[in-house]
Design a protein around this motif. Structure first.
Motif, PDB file in Angstrom:
ATOM      1  N   ALA A 188     -18.267  -7.090  27.137  1.00 39.27           N
ATOM      2  CA  ALA A 188     -18.994  -8.249  27.644  1.00 39.27           C
ATOM      3  C   ALA A 188     -20.136  -7.752  28.518  1.00 39.27           C
ATOM      4  N   VAL A 189     -21.305  -8.368  28.384  1.00 36.21           N
ATOM      5  CA  VAL A 189     -22.476  -7.987  29.180  1.00 36.21           C
ATOM      6  C   VAL A 189     -22.794  -9.119  30.139  1.00 36.21           C
ATOM      7  N   THR A 190     -22.827  -8.823  31.423  1.00 40.64           N
ATOM      8  CA  THR A 190     -23.126  -9.850  32.415  1.00 40.64           C
ATOM      9  C   THR A 190     -24.590 -10.262  32.325  1.00 40.64           C
ATOM     10  N   THR A 191     -24.916 -11.381  32.952  1.00 40.06           N
ATOM     11  CA  THR A 191     -26.297 -11.855  32.942  1.00 40.06           C
ATOM     12  C   THR A 191     -27.237 -10.869  33.614  1.00 40.06           C
ATOM     13  N   ASP A 192     -26.686  -9.978  34.438  1.00 35.22           N
ATOM     14  CA  ASP A 192     -27.479  -8.927  35.089  1.00 35.22           C
ATOM     15  C   ASP A 192     -27.564  -7.656  34.255  1.00 35.22           C
ATOM     16  N   GLY A 193     -26.936  -7.645  33.072  1.00 40.16           N
ATOM     17  CA  GLY A 193     -27.064  -6.494  32.186  1.00 40.16           C
ATOM     18  C   GLY A 193     -26.078  -5.380  32.432  1.00 40.16           C
ATOM     19  N   ILE A 194     -24.882  -5.702  32.958  1.00 44.50           N
ATOM     20  CA  ILE A 194     -23.823  -4.718  33.191  1.00 44.50           C
ATOM     21  C   ILE A 194     -22.721  -4.927  32.160  1.00 44.50           C
ATOM     22  N   VAL A 195     -22.218  -3.837  31.581  1.00 42.70           N
ATOM     23  CA  VAL A 195     -21.198  -3.940  30.538  1.00 42.70           C
ATOM     24  C   VAL A 195     -19.798  -3.782  31.121  1.00 42.70           C
ATOM     25  N   PHE A 196     -18.914  -4.692  30.742  1.00 42.82           N
ATOM     26  CA  PHE A 196     -17.488  -4.593  31.044  1.00 42.82           C
ATOM     27  C   PHE A 196     -16.755  -4.360  29.732  1.00 42.82           C
ATOM     28  N   ALA A 197     -15.655  -3.599  29.793  1.00 41.11           N
ATOM     29  CA  ALA A 197     -14.910  -3.264  28.575  1.00 41.11           C
ATOM     30  C   ALA A 197     -13.416  -3.381  28.835  1.00 41.11           C
ATOM     31  N   LYS A 252     -23.741 -12.885  29.322  1.00 41.65           N
ATOM     32  CA  LYS A 252     -24.785 -13.337  28.395  1.00 41.65           C
ATOM     33  C   LYS A 252     -24.496 -12.986  26.937  1.00 41.65           C
ATOM     34  N   THR A 253     -23.643 -12.002  26.678  1.00 39.52           N
ATOM     35  CA  THR A 253     -23.282 -11.688  25.305  1.00 39.52           C
ATOM     36  C   THR A 253     -21.974 -10.904  25.276  1.00 39.52           C
ATOM     37  N   VAL A 254     -21.292 -10.954  24.144  1.00 41.39           N
ATOM     38  CA  VAL A 254     -20.009 -10.263  23.985  1.00 41.39           C
ATOM     39  C   VAL A 254     -19.970  -9.593  22.617  1.00 41.39           C
ATOM     40  N   ALA A 255     -19.020  -8.664  22.456  1.00 39.45           N
ATOM     41  CA  ALA A 255     -18.802  -8.013  21.166  1.00 39.45           C
ATOM     42  C   ALA A 255     -17.326  -7.667  21.051  1.00 39.45           C
ATOM     43  N   ALA A 256     -16.829  -7.674  19.820  1.00 40.46           N
ATOM     44  CA  ALA A 256     -15.429  -7.343  19.562  1.00 40.46           C
ATOM     45  C   ALA A 256     -15.340  -6.232  18.535  1.00 40.46           C
ATOM     46  N   GLY A 257     -14.707  -5.112  18.916  1.00 39.02           N
ATOM     47  CA  GLY A 257     -14.381  -4.077  17.954  1.00 39.02           C
ATOM     48  C   GLY A 257     -13.046  -4.404  17.319  1.00 39.02           C
ATOM     49  N   SER A 258     -12.538  -3.503  16.507  1.00 41.83           N
ATOM     50  CA  SER A 258     -11.254  -3.772  15.865  1.00 41.83           C
ATOM     51  C   SER A 258     -10.176  -4.092  16.889  1.00 41.83           C
ATOM     52  N   HIS A 259     -10.110  -3.285  17.967  1.00 43.76           N
ATOM     53  CA  HIS A 259      -9.075  -3.496  18.977  1.00 43.76           C
ATOM     54  C   HIS A 259      -9.603  -3.308  20.396  1.00 43.76           C
ATOM     55  N   HIS A 260     -10.911  -3.481  20.605  1.00 39.18           N
ATOM     56  CA  HIS A 260     -11.452  -3.441  21.959  1.00 39.18           C
ATOM     57  C   HIS A 260     -12.546  -4.489  22.087  1.00 39.18           C
ATOM     58  N   SER A 261     -12.925  -4.770  23.326  1.00 36.23           N
ATOM     59  CA  SER A 261     -13.869  -5.846  23.586  1.00 36.23           C
ATOM     60  C   SER A 261     -14.902  -5.408  24.621  1.00 36.23           C
TER      61      SER A 261
END
Length: 497
Positions: A410-419, A399-408
């Motif tokens: 992602a949040v699943t539709t169930d609200g779990i973060v992957f990195a 459902k949403t993503v973010a990008a740091g300088s050199h890392h990423s």
């Protein structure tokens, strides 16, 4: 691998106009006025978003040597290896509803329409006075042995505090943060900003005649704005008519127009550059994006690692001088796009994630044995970049993503973060790591395990997330569901799919 820790810059620069700077001419102002009149005749295609209201628990992790984590001045807060609940921003006491992560600072909005800030304040990005701190023990970056591992942090920078001088009668609907500048979008479409912009030569300035703006200041003449997007030292603005504006540092063409030395101070005011019919804007550190009303995704700016996703020559200092369509994303119904220093992430309406750009710190989240045939390799045959947007098959719907300088993130539709990505600064939130994280990996720790994460942010060497706690049954159901997904994915990988 080079260390990516960012160090404190000296804050003693004089608040004067840089040598050679020119004032904005009356002719330039007249042209801007004519452009505004023409724009007023266009149909309205974007609306100013409504203010957020849901109170959230706030979690932070990564390297906080520049006060980025907002956990207070204790030296023990300099490294947080997994998401930690910020006790200074308790939901019942403060009630944070939104936030924005810059390179070395964070802004957060509470349910009472107040903005909190923390992090490095050398460029005035915190919008409040931190000069009277009593526990400042950090050394200047120019001093010998500037890394102070044992001393406490600046108590006023490391502790969330209220930004001073924002209008109280208008709701804030969006926050934006670059490396050296902060901004807010108000419900009436006006923008306030503070801090400064930097360029290759050092300080560029906040506006013509203002080098550093330490309290919020209204951006005059910039109206009917519906969205902001921030890079390392530039900002994009989208208005309700679908016109894109840009200001700040344009040395890598991230402003969508050529900036020459004799007129570079004009880059410090928002200006349009011919891009219309846009419904969404996004930005990497030195490159920019737009999504048009007909679904095309455009990119411009620095492209030496293919981070613009456009088939062009991949070499040092390569740039796209004007908005160019990312053909590989055409027809994918992309609704969100963002980037780090040299990589980018795009999200479709159905939750599919596409990545492109630099590979060597695993920013794109594609394992070496899964790299596509169009991977760009250096003269020694080592993979350098993925210049074409490539779908990540190792994620459930997002459902949403973010990008740091050199890392990423992602949040699943169930609200779990992957990195995934660069691991040395702990910004991926996966604890002690011997190497970078080459594919999306679930953050599974006690603090966030039972939370539905609704938003994430990523800075230079830290990350932040926020969410609401699930009840026990919902949490167990979600855990069972994600474990089934991971088991199925592992089975497919083992069978060569």
């Amino acid at each position: 691998m080079v260390a990516l820790n960012r160090k404190r810059r000296s804050s003693n620069e004089p608040l004067v106009r840089p040598e050679g700077a020119v004032r904005i001419s009356k002719k330039a102002r007249h042209s801007s006025t004519l452009a505004s009149i023409r724009a007023s005749r266009l149909p309205t295609i974007n609306s100013v978003p409504e203010a957020k209201t849901e109170k959230l628990d706030v979690f932070v992790w990564g390297t906080g040597s520049m006060c980025e984590l907002g956990l207070g001045p204790a030296a023990s807060t300099k490294e947080v290896k997994r998401p930690r609940l910020n006790p200074l921003l308790k939901k019942e006491d403060v009630g944070i509803v939104d936030f924005a992560a810059g390179g070395m600072h964070t802004l957060a909005l509470d349910h009472n329409n107040q903005v909190w800030s923390w992090g490095t304040n050398d460029s005035g990005v915190l919008g409040r006075d931190t000069s009277n701190a009593t526990s400042e023990k950090l050394k200047d970056m120019d001093a010998a042995d500037s890394d102070d591992e044992d001393g406490d942090l600046n108590e006023l920078e490391s502790t969330p505090g209220l930004v001073q001088g924002l209008p109280s009668d208008l709701k804030i609907v969006q926050l934006a943060a670059t490396d050296n500048l902060s901004a807010v979008l108000l419900e009436n479409g006006e923008v306030y900003a503070w801090g400064t912009f930097r360029c290759n030569e050092g300080l560029l300035g906040f506006q013509d005649g203002i080098l550093i703006q330490r309290t919020p200041k209204k951006i005059e003449g910039f109206e009917n704005v519906s969205q902001l997007a921030s890079g390392k030292d530039h900002v994009l603005g989208l208005d309700t008519k679908g016109i894109v504006y840009a200001w700040g540092n344009g040395q890598q063409f991230q402003l969508g127009r050529k900036i020459v030395e004799r007129t570079r101070m004009t880059s410090l005011e928002p200006r349009s550059f011919g891009l219309k019919n846009v419904k969404f804007i996004g930005s990497g550190e030195f490159h920019s994006f737009a999504i048009t009303t007909d679904g095309k995704v455009l990119a411009w700016g620095l492209n030496q690692y293919g981070q613009c996703g456009v088939a062009a020559e991949i070499e040092d200092e390569a740039v796209l001088q004007k908005p160019t369509e990312i053909e590989a994303l055409t027809g994918k119904d992309i609704v969100y796009i963002t980037g780090g220093e040299h990589h980018s992430i795009a999200l479709s309406s159905s939750g599919e994630v596409y990545t492109f750009g630099r590979y060597d710190m695993k920013e794109v989240g594609i394992p070496k044995d899964k790299l596509p045939e169009y991977t760009f390799k250096d003269q020694h045959g080592n993979p350098r970049s993925i210049p074409v947007p490539t779908k990540l098959d190792s994620l459930p719907p997002v459902k949403t993503v973010a990008a740091g300088s050199h890392h990423s993130l992602a949040v699943t539709t169930d609200g779990i973060v992957f990195a995934w990505g660069f691991g040395d600064t702990y910004a991926v939130g996966l604890g002690n790591l011997d190497e970078d994280v080459e594919k999306p990996t679930r953050i599974n720790n006690t603090a966030t395990r039972d939370h539905n994460i609704v938003s994430v942010g990523a800075g230079g060497q830290f990350s932040i997330s926020a969410g609401v706690k699930l009840d026990e049954d919902a949490s167990e159901d979600r855990t069972e569901k994600i474990e089934e997904f991971e088991e199925e994915l592992e089975s497919k990988t083992a069978n060569g799919h």
